[in-house]
Motif scaffolding. Structure first.
Motif, PDB file in Angstrom:
ATOM      1  N   ARG A   1       4.311  15.204  17.943  1.00  0.00           N
ATOM      2  CA  ARG A   1       3.889  16.523  17.484  1.00  0.00           C
ATOM      3  C   ARG A   1       3.909  16.391  15.394  1.00  0.00           C
ATOM      4  NH1 ARG A   1       2.551  22.140  17.194  1.00  0.00           N
ATOM      5  NH2 ARG A   1       3.369  21.873  19.918  1.00  0.00           N
ATOM      6  N   PHE A   2       2.549  16.141  14.634  1.00  0.00           N
ATOM      7  CA  PHE A   2       2.982  16.623  13.317  1.00  0.00           C
ATOM      8  C   PHE A   2       2.085  17.139  12.370  1.00  0.00           C
ATOM      9  CE2 PHE A   2      -0.144  14.144  10.312  1.00  0.00           C
ATOM     10  CZ  PHE A   2       0.949  13.810   9.547  1.00  0.00           C
ATOM     11  N   ASP A   3       2.937  17.236  11.365  1.00  0.00           N
ATOM     12  CA  ASP A   3       3.139  18.671  10.596  1.00  0.00           C
ATOM     13  C   ASP A   3       3.264  18.172   9.502  1.00  0.00           C
ATOM     14  OD1 ASP A   3       2.593  20.888   8.450  1.00  0.00           O
ATOM     15  OD2 ASP A   3       4.635  21.539   9.484  1.00  0.00           O
ATOM     16  N   PRO A   4       1.408  17.568   8.811  1.00  0.00           N
ATOM     17  CA  PRO A   4       1.336  16.854   7.442  1.00  0.00           C
ATOM     18  C   PRO A   4       1.540  17.865   6.715  1.00  0.00           C
ATOM     19  CG  PRO A   4      -0.677  17.882   8.008  1.00  0.00           C
ATOM     20  CD  PRO A   4       0.158  18.019   9.284  1.00  0.00           C
ATOM     21  N   GLY A   5       1.771  19.261   6.744  1.00  0.00           N
ATOM     22  CA  GLY A   5       2.154  20.196   5.246  1.00  0.00           C
ATOM     23  C   GLY A   5       1.211  20.938   4.436  1.00  0.00           C
ATOM     24  N   ALA A   6      -0.306  20.061   4.964  1.00  0.00           N
ATOM     25  CA  ALA A   6      -1.349  20.894   4.143  1.00  0.00           C
ATOM     26  C   ALA A   6      -2.391  20.483   5.548  1.00  0.00           C
ATOM     27  CB  ALA A   6      -1.382  20.072   2.985  1.00  0.00           C
TER      28      ALA A   6
ATOM     29  N   CYS B   1       3.473   7.275   5.530  1.00  0.00           N
ATOM     30  CA  CYS B   1       3.784   6.754   6.803  1.00  0.00           C
ATOM     31  C   CYS B   1       4.640   5.764   6.644  1.00  0.00           C
ATOM     32  CB  CYS B   1       3.373   7.545   8.319  1.00  0.00           C
ATOM     33  SG  CYS B   1       4.420   6.694  10.236  1.00  0.00           S
ATOM     34  N   GLY B   2       6.347   5.616   6.397  1.00  0.00           N
ATOM     35  CA  GLY B   2       6.972   4.683   6.228  1.00  0.00           C
ATOM     36  C   GLY B   2       6.476   3.474   7.172  1.00  0.00           C
TER      37      GLY B   2
ATOM     38  N   VAL C   1       2.823  15.811   2.784  1.00  0.00           N
ATOM     39  CA  VAL C   1       3.464  16.308   1.938  1.00  0.00           C
ATOM     40  C   VAL C   1       5.167  16.156   2.398  1.00  0.00           C
ATOM     41  CG1 VAL C   1       3.711  18.181   0.156  1.00  0.00           C
ATOM     42  CG2 VAL C   1       0.717  17.947   1.287  1.00  0.00           C
ATOM     43  N   ASP C   2       5.563  15.383   1.765  1.00  0.00           N
ATOM     44  CA  ASP C   2       6.878  15.543   1.631  1.00  0.00           C
ATOM     45  C   ASP C   2       7.767  16.562   1.259  1.00  0.00           C
ATOM     46  OD1 ASP C   2       9.840  14.863   2.020  1.00  0.00           O
ATOM     47  OD2 ASP C   2      10.028  13.546   1.038  1.00  0.00           O
ATOM     48  N   LEU C   3       8.098  18.019   2.187  1.00  0.00           N
ATOM     49  CA  LEU C   3       8.201  19.431   1.835  1.00  0.00           C
ATOM     50  C   LEU C   3       9.456  19.301   2.056  1.00  0.00           C
ATOM     51  CD1 LEU C   3       5.106  21.251   2.868  1.00  0.00           C
ATOM     52  CD2 LEU C   3       5.451  20.478   0.547  1.00  0.00           C
ATOM     53  N   SER C   4      10.502  18.383   2.063  1.00  0.00           N
ATOM     54  CA  SER C   4      11.988  18.005   3.188  1.00  0.00           C
ATOM     55  C   SER C   4      12.755  18.374   1.741  1.00  0.00           C
ATOM     56  CB  SER C   4      12.027  16.641   3.557  1.00  0.00           C
ATOM     57  OG  SER C   4      12.039  16.013   2.261  1.00  0.00           O
ATOM     58  N   ARG C   5      13.230  19.605   1.261  1.00  0.00           N
ATOM     59  CA  ARG C   5      14.263  19.504   0.522  1.00  0.00           C
ATOM     60  C   ARG C   5      15.208  18.213  -0.272  1.00  0.00           C
ATOM     61  NH1 ARG C   5      18.932  23.790   1.391  1.00  0.00           N
ATOM     62  NH2 ARG C   5      16.905  25.029   2.204  1.00  0.00           N
ATOM     63  N   SER C   6      15.627  17.023   0.361  1.00  0.00           N
ATOM     64  CA  SER C   6      15.958  16.067  -0.355  1.00  0.00           C
ATOM     65  C   SER C   6      14.842  15.030  -0.856  1.00  0.00           C
ATOM     66  CB  SER C   6      16.505  14.852   1.167  1.00  0.00           C
ATOM     67  OG  SER C   6      16.099  14.516   1.800  1.00  0.00           O
TER      68      SER C   6
ATOM     69  N   ARG D   1      12.622  12.903   1.200  1.00  0.00           N
ATOM     70  CA  ARG D   1      12.499  11.559   1.590  1.00  0.00           C
ATOM     71  C   ARG D   1      13.007  11.799   2.595  1.00  0.00           C
ATOM     72  NH1 ARG D   1      19.905  10.255   1.143  1.00  0.00           N
ATOM     73  NH2 ARG D   1      18.805   8.573   2.081  1.00  0.00           N
ATOM     74  N   ARG D   2      11.742  12.599   3.634  1.00  0.00           N
ATOM     75  CA  ARG D   2      10.791  12.622   4.326  1.00  0.00           C
ATOM     76  C   ARG D   2       9.781  11.567   4.633  1.00  0.00           C
ATOM     77  NH1 ARG D   2       6.527  16.331   7.194  1.00  0.00           N
ATOM     78  NH2 ARG D   2       5.837  14.778   8.860  1.00  0.00           N
ATOM     79  N   ARG D   3      10.013   9.754   5.355  1.00  0.00           N
ATOM     80  CA  ARG D   3       9.886   8.555   5.878  1.00  0.00           C
ATOM     81  C   ARG D   3       8.717   8.659   6.850  1.00  0.00           C
ATOM     82  NH1 ARG D   3      14.143   4.070   7.446  1.00  0.00           N
ATOM     83  NH2 ARG D   3      11.605   2.843   6.383  1.00  0.00           N
TER      84      ARG D   3
END
Length: 204
Positions: A19-24, A157-158, A167-172, A174-176
């Motif tokens: 599963r992949f969620d790009p956020g947009a 993606c790293g 889109v890195d919507l993580s609180r930190s 630091r999504r890689r």
């Protein structure tokens, strides 16, 4: 897709599903293929395939209501490829290609899908639900993303062999990885093997 989960279920070239969620929405659309080497992932060969993808996307369209015309798949591929190049330019902090800007702006200027509220307080879409309107909604989503505060949080993606962007919507912040289930897990496995190899080499 289950209601609790977001994103798309993708299948890698090796057959693995994740599963992949790009956020947009606009970045979700990039999973249908792309220019150059990404053409091997092409999923928009026909108007029917565009309709099938729209039904799976976060738009939540009813597949029975989607009407796609003969030119919609071609227009979809043109918009998607422009979005790929613009997204990469944003990630690299490079100038935005003029031709791709024009392509997205043309699509965004056309009538988009119109949301409506249903009696059970869910979102639906007012007719007509067409491929052209859906593409306009995707283009407008890209305009909002690329001009908004989250533009600086767009990441690739790293994993060196994975081109997916999100889109890195993580609180930190630091999504890689595109997905911990896929590339994150592959990284963990490689790191574990490397540690084991070093341990073996250090043994007397």
């Amino acid at each position: 897709m289950s209601e609790a989960a977001t994103g798309l279920v993708l299948q890698a070239l090796d057959g693995a599903r994740f599963r992949f969620d790009p956020g947009a929405l606009c970045l979700e659309f990039l999973t249908t293929g792309g220019p150059g080497p990404l053409s091997r992932h092409e999923a928009l060969h026909s108007p029917r395939e565009l309709a099938d993808w729209l039904a799976l996307s976060r738009l939540g369209l009813d597949p029975g209501e989607i009407r796609t015309g003969p030119g919609d798949a071609v227009a979809g591929r043109r918009l998607r490829d422009a979005l790929w190049r613009l997204t990469r330019a944003v990630i690299e902090d490079a100038p935005l290609p003029a031709g791709d800007l024009a392509e997205v702006n043309r699509a965004a200027a056309r009538p988009a899908l119109v949301p409506r509220l249903t009696p059970d307080r869910t979102r639906a879409w007012a007719p007509p639900v067409t491929g052209a309107r859906a593409l306009s909604s995707i283009a407008r989503d890209a305009v909002e993303l690329l001009t908004g505060p989250d533009a600086g949080r767009i990441r690739e993606c790293g994993a060196g062999d994975c081109p997916l962007v999100f889109v890195d919507l993580s609180r930190s912040g630091r999504r890689r990885w595109c997905s911990m289930e896929r590339c994150g897990n592959r990284h963990k496995v490689r790191a574990l093997r490397a540690r084991r190899d070093r341990t073996e080499e250090e043994k007397p």
